[in-house]
Design a protein around this motif. Structure first.
Motif, PDB file in Angstrom:
ATOM      1  N   ARG A 129       0.515   6.169  -3.599  1.00 36.74           N
ATOM      2  CA  ARG A 129       0.935   6.762  -4.878  1.00 36.74           C
ATOM      3  C   ARG A 129       0.730   5.777  -6.017  1.00 36.74           C
ATOM      4  NH1 ARG A 129       1.406  10.361  -8.064  1.00 36.74           N
ATOM      5  NH2 ARG A 129       3.101  11.863  -8.250  1.00 36.74           N
ATOM      6  N   GLY A 130       0.837   4.485  -5.687  1.00 42.94           N
ATOM      7  CA  GLY A 130       0.630   3.453  -6.704  1.00 42.94           C
ATOM      8  C   GLY A 130      -0.822   3.011  -6.828  1.00 42.94           C
ATOM      9  N   GLY A 131      -1.739   3.727  -6.151  1.00 43.14           N
ATOM     10  CA  GLY A 131      -3.159   3.429  -6.326  1.00 43.14           C
ATOM     11  C   GLY A 131      -3.782   2.581  -5.231  1.00 43.14           C
ATOM     12  N   MET A 132      -3.018   2.223  -4.196  1.00 41.80           N
ATOM     13  CA  MET A 132      -3.590   1.440  -3.095  1.00 41.80           C
ATOM     14  C   MET A 132      -4.270   2.390  -2.096  1.00 41.80           C
ATOM     15  SD  MET A 132      -2.715  -1.665  -3.988  1.00 41.80           S
ATOM     16  CE  MET A 132      -2.927  -2.735  -2.564  1.00 41.80           C
ATOM     17  N   ALA A 175       2.642   5.882   2.049  1.00 39.29           N
ATOM     18  CA  ALA A 175       2.587   6.926   1.017  1.00 39.29           C
ATOM     19  C   ALA A 175       2.947   6.338  -0.349  1.00 39.29           C
ATOM     20  CB  ALA A 175       3.530   8.073   1.376  1.00 39.29           C
ATOM     21  N   GLY A 176       3.969   5.504  -0.382  1.00 38.31           N
ATOM     22  CA  GLY A 176       4.365   4.857  -1.639  1.00 38.31           C
ATOM     23  C   GLY A 176       3.251   3.976  -2.179  1.00 38.31           C
ATOM     24  N   LEU A 177       2.604   3.249  -1.281  1.00 37.97           N
ATOM     25  CA  LEU A 177       1.481   2.396  -1.699  1.00 37.97           C
ATOM     26  C   LEU A 177       0.346   3.242  -2.268  1.00 37.97           C
ATOM     27  CD1 LEU A 177       1.440  -0.059   1.346  1.00 37.97           C
ATOM     28  CD2 LEU A 177       1.740  -0.746  -1.039  1.00 37.97           C
ATOM     29  N   ARG A 219      -2.560  -8.589   2.212  1.00 37.70           N
ATOM     30  CA  ARG A 219      -2.746  -7.138   2.291  1.00 37.70           C
ATOM     31  C   ARG A 219      -2.791  -6.638   3.730  1.00 37.70           C
ATOM     32  NH1 ARG A 219      -7.609  -6.015   0.242  1.00 37.70           N
ATOM     33  NH2 ARG A 219      -8.178  -8.155  -0.252  1.00 37.70           N
ATOM     34  N   THR A 263       5.888   6.099   5.507  1.00 35.46           N
ATOM     35  CA  THR A 263       6.476   6.352   4.184  1.00 35.46           C
ATOM     36  C   THR A 263       6.055   5.281   3.190  1.00 35.46           C
ATOM     37  OG1 THR A 263       8.350   7.493   5.169  1.00 35.46           O
ATOM     38  CG2 THR A 263       8.653   6.667   2.955  1.00 35.46           C
ATOM     39  N   VAL A 264       6.085   4.026   3.618  1.00 32.81           N
ATOM     40  CA  VAL A 264       5.661   2.933   2.732  1.00 32.81           C
ATOM     41  C   VAL A 264       4.181   3.107   2.379  1.00 32.81           C
ATOM     42  CG1 VAL A 264       5.212   0.436   2.653  1.00 32.81           C
ATOM     43  CG2 VAL A 264       7.414   1.283   3.463  1.00 32.81           C
ATOM     44  N   HIS A 313       1.791  15.431  -0.696  1.00 32.87           N
ATOM     45  CA  HIS A 313       1.391  14.757  -1.941  1.00 32.87           C
ATOM     46  C   HIS A 313      -0.102  14.467  -2.009  1.00 32.87           C
ATOM     47  CE1 HIS A 313       5.764  14.043  -1.761  1.00 32.87           C
ATOM     48  NE2 HIS A 313       5.694  14.141  -3.071  1.00 32.87           N
ATOM     49  N   GLU A 314      -0.841  14.925  -0.998  1.00 33.79           N
ATOM     50  CA  GLU A 314      -2.312  14.779  -0.980  1.00 33.79           C
ATOM     51  C   GLU A 314      -2.731  13.326  -1.167  1.00 33.79           C
ATOM     52  OE1 GLU A 314      -3.812  17.448  -3.980  1.00 33.79           O
ATOM     53  OE2 GLU A 314      -2.689  19.147  -3.196  1.00 33.79           O
ATOM     54  N   LEU A 315      -2.048  12.435  -0.463  1.00 35.21           N
ATOM     55  CA  LEU A 315      -2.323  11.009  -0.669  1.00 35.21           C
ATOM     56  C   LEU A 315      -3.339  10.487   0.342  1.00 35.21           C
ATOM     57  CD1 LEU A 315       1.313   9.843  -1.433  1.00 35.21           C
ATOM     58  CD2 LEU A 315      -0.617   9.975  -3.030  1.00 35.21           C
TER      59      LEU A 315
END
Ligand SMILES: [Mg+2]
Lengths: 304, 273
Positions: free
Chosen positions: A60-63, A56-58, A40, A53-54, A89-91
């Motif tokens: 979005r998947g709950g990380m 943000a993707g993480l 991790r 960007t990655v 996206h308020e991440l």
């Protein structure tokens, strides 16, 4: 401050959702975190746009991703990625910039971050944390691990005076009593100035406040009272005037009808001489060194 | 969630769904007086193939080429995930269906894209998160060909290849056109598939309007996998095909009726075949 940051994060390593991305930095600082996180901890390479960007993707998947680089590289290069992918996206992506302000000293302008939190705070939902002391990280890191949206953490070098213990972390902290103007500071530079300020005679000495979180929440009543008494406000920060603490505070005070008649702002001013030097050197050019701060709070010269 | 349980493959069914979606896409753009048709028509068969015959509930899709939002909307409509009245509001004040995928309101759309060079990295983050959490499912991403001018695409490519993200498939809608010229004339990246292979990414090349070929490529499970889908900008409408103007222009009534006739005719031809 990097060691304190690393220790505070390492203490969170058992959270399975915690993932740390580094923009190829961390030598002799982040190794314990790397070891604790195993897979991790990802060195994302020298590619800050993709790293954000990655992240943000993480998220979005709950990380719970943290993305780390030298301060200018984490907010200026990937600004659109922060805006579109994270903030819109308020991440809960935590951006960490090491060496805010003139922290990288003689490395030069590319490595300085003089408009980091001001730029980022224009983005929806963004918060900025500017710790001043190493001990602040033990409080800030766990709270950022729980926060519901994006945040930027600006790291520097802790400069508290020897033998002095900073008050427990809070977004607003009073560091020094005095009967002079209200002095509000952001960042570690206030630590270096504290001995000189403390040595001032009481009626001239400012009441010193440290702000570590932006945007400003409710202003403390005690601070407002001090301001009503002295009717003088001085703000110091290692950041451009535009978008910084000084403008934010003046705006909040004006809206509340509390703006005092006298307002001075000492802030980063780029490269006045065109020459380079240490962080101390650049601060001194901008009047952000201890002598400059003492001068800023000195009583205004009476008109002839 | 990305999709529902996929349909059992049938070439006829795929052709029929694609034709209905193409007609609905034309009507939606015509009624809302919106251009950007070329890249929607090139991407549509890929989206139909993906959403109807491939995506499972645990899978995710990111439309990197956000300017093909229209094709995505009619694809979701064809699955019953958007309503007629949603499509009628396309591009209008107060719509959920903005010109590029929206931030909120449509659960199947996980990212609001539109600025090029973001989608692949977002898909990489989703795929990496699945691996770190040991979650099942595959992540798909559709990029445009002009989009590969963006440096961030190559950053994402370096990362996904290095990390061997075997739960990721990305596609390129290789229609040969971009904003203000042919890709070969603006910034030639051909052969793009070879470039992906040089980075160590297994790459398939398919006809992006051959539903059976797309279906086969989309079902490959290992990876990371790139699918370079050769497509036709404006596919299915003769006067739009390969024409840059249809990146931008809305249709006149006459053009719309002609387009509908051609798409209907094309469906009859393929049924006869
Ligand atoms: Mg194109």
């Amino acid at each position: 401050m990097r060691q304190a940051f690393c220790s505070a994060l390492t203490a969170q390593a058992s959270r399975p959702e915690f993932v740390f991305l580094s923009g190829d930095l961390g030598f002799k600082a982040l190794e314990p975190l790397q070891e604790a996180l195993g897979p991790r901890f990802l060195n994302a390479g020298v590619s800050e746009q993709n790293m954000v960007t990655v992240a943000a993707g993480l998220a979005r998947g709950g990380m719970r991703p943290w993305a780390y680089s030298i301060a200018p590289f984490i907010y200026a290069r990937p600004f659109e990625q922060i805006r579109n992918d994270v903030c819109f996206h308020e991440l809960p992506v935590i951006l960490v910039g090491n060496g805010g302000g003139y922290g990288y000293g003689v490395m030069g302008s590319s490595h300085h971050a003089l408009e980091d939190y001001g730029s980022l705070l224009t983005l929806p939902g963004m918060r900025a944390l500017v710790p001043a002391f190493d001990a602040d990280l033990a409080a800030i890191v766990p709270s950022l691990m729980q926060c519901g949206g994006p945040a930027y953490l600006r790291l520097g070098l802790s400069e508290e005076p020897k033998g002095w213990t900073p008050p427990a972390y809070a977004p607003w902290r009073k560091l020094l009593d005095g009967k002079g103007p209200a002095l509000v500071a952001a960042g570690p530079l206030i630590g270096a100035a504290l001995p000189a300020l403390a040595a001032m005679e009481e009626k001239l000495r400012p009441e010193v406040w440290l702000v570590s979180e932006l945007p400003l929440a409710r202003l403390p009543e005690e601070f407002l009272e001090s301001l009503r008494r002295s009717r003088r406000l001085v703000v110091v920060e290692e950041h451009s005037a535009h978008g910084g603490l000084g403008q934010s505070l003046a705006y909040s005070l004006a809206r509340a009808g509390e703006m005092p008649p006298s307002f001075a702002h000492r802030h980063a001013m780029g490269y006045l001489s065109g020459l380079y030097g240490s962080q101390k050197y650049h601060r001194a050019e901008c009047g952000l060194d201890p002598a400059g701060i003492v001068a800023a709070v000195a009583p205004p010269v009476a008109p002839l | 969630m990305a999709g529902m349980t996929p349909l059992v493959w049938s070439a006829d069914k795929a052709a029929a769904i694609s034709q209905q979606a193409r007609l609905r896409l034309l009507r939606m753009h015509y009624e809302s007086k919106v251009g950007h048709l070329g890249g929607n028509l090139s991407a549509l068969d890929i989206l139909i193939s993906l959403y109807h015959f491939r995506l499972k509930p645990e899978d995710r899709f990111v439309l990197a080429k956000g300017h093909s939002a229209g094709a995505l909307y009619v694809t979701l409509w064809s699955l019953g995930l958007l309503r007629e009245e949603d499509l009628r509001q396309f591009h209008r004040d107060g719509t959920r269906l903005s010109g590029h995928p929206p931030l909120r309101g449509i659960p199947e759309i996980v990212f609001a894209t539109g600025s090029l060079g973001h989608g692949l990295g977002l898909a990489v983050g989703l795929a990496l998160g699945k691996k770190l959490r040991g979650e099942p499912g595959r992540v798909f991403c559709l990029t445009s060909d002009g989009e590969w001018n963006e440096g961030s695409c190559w950053e994402a490519l370096i990362f996904l290849a290095h990390r061997r993200l075997d739960n990721l498939t990305f596609l390129v809608d290789l229609n040969g056109m971009q904003g203000f010229g042919a890709t070969r004339e603006v910034a030639n990246l051909e052969p793009l598939a070879e470039k992906f292979r040089c980075f160590g990414v297994e790459t398939l090349e398919v006809d992006g309007h051959d539903m059976a070929a797309l279906h086969g490529a989309l079902h490959k499970e290992d990876g990371p996998l790139a699918i370079v889908a050769r497509t036709v900008k404006g596919f299915g409408v003769s006067f739009m095909e390969h024409r840059m103007a249809w990146h931008y222009l809305p249709m006149s009534e006459e053009q719309y009726l002609q387009a509908v006739r051609e798409v209907r005719e094309c469906g009859r031809l393929s049924a006869a075949r």
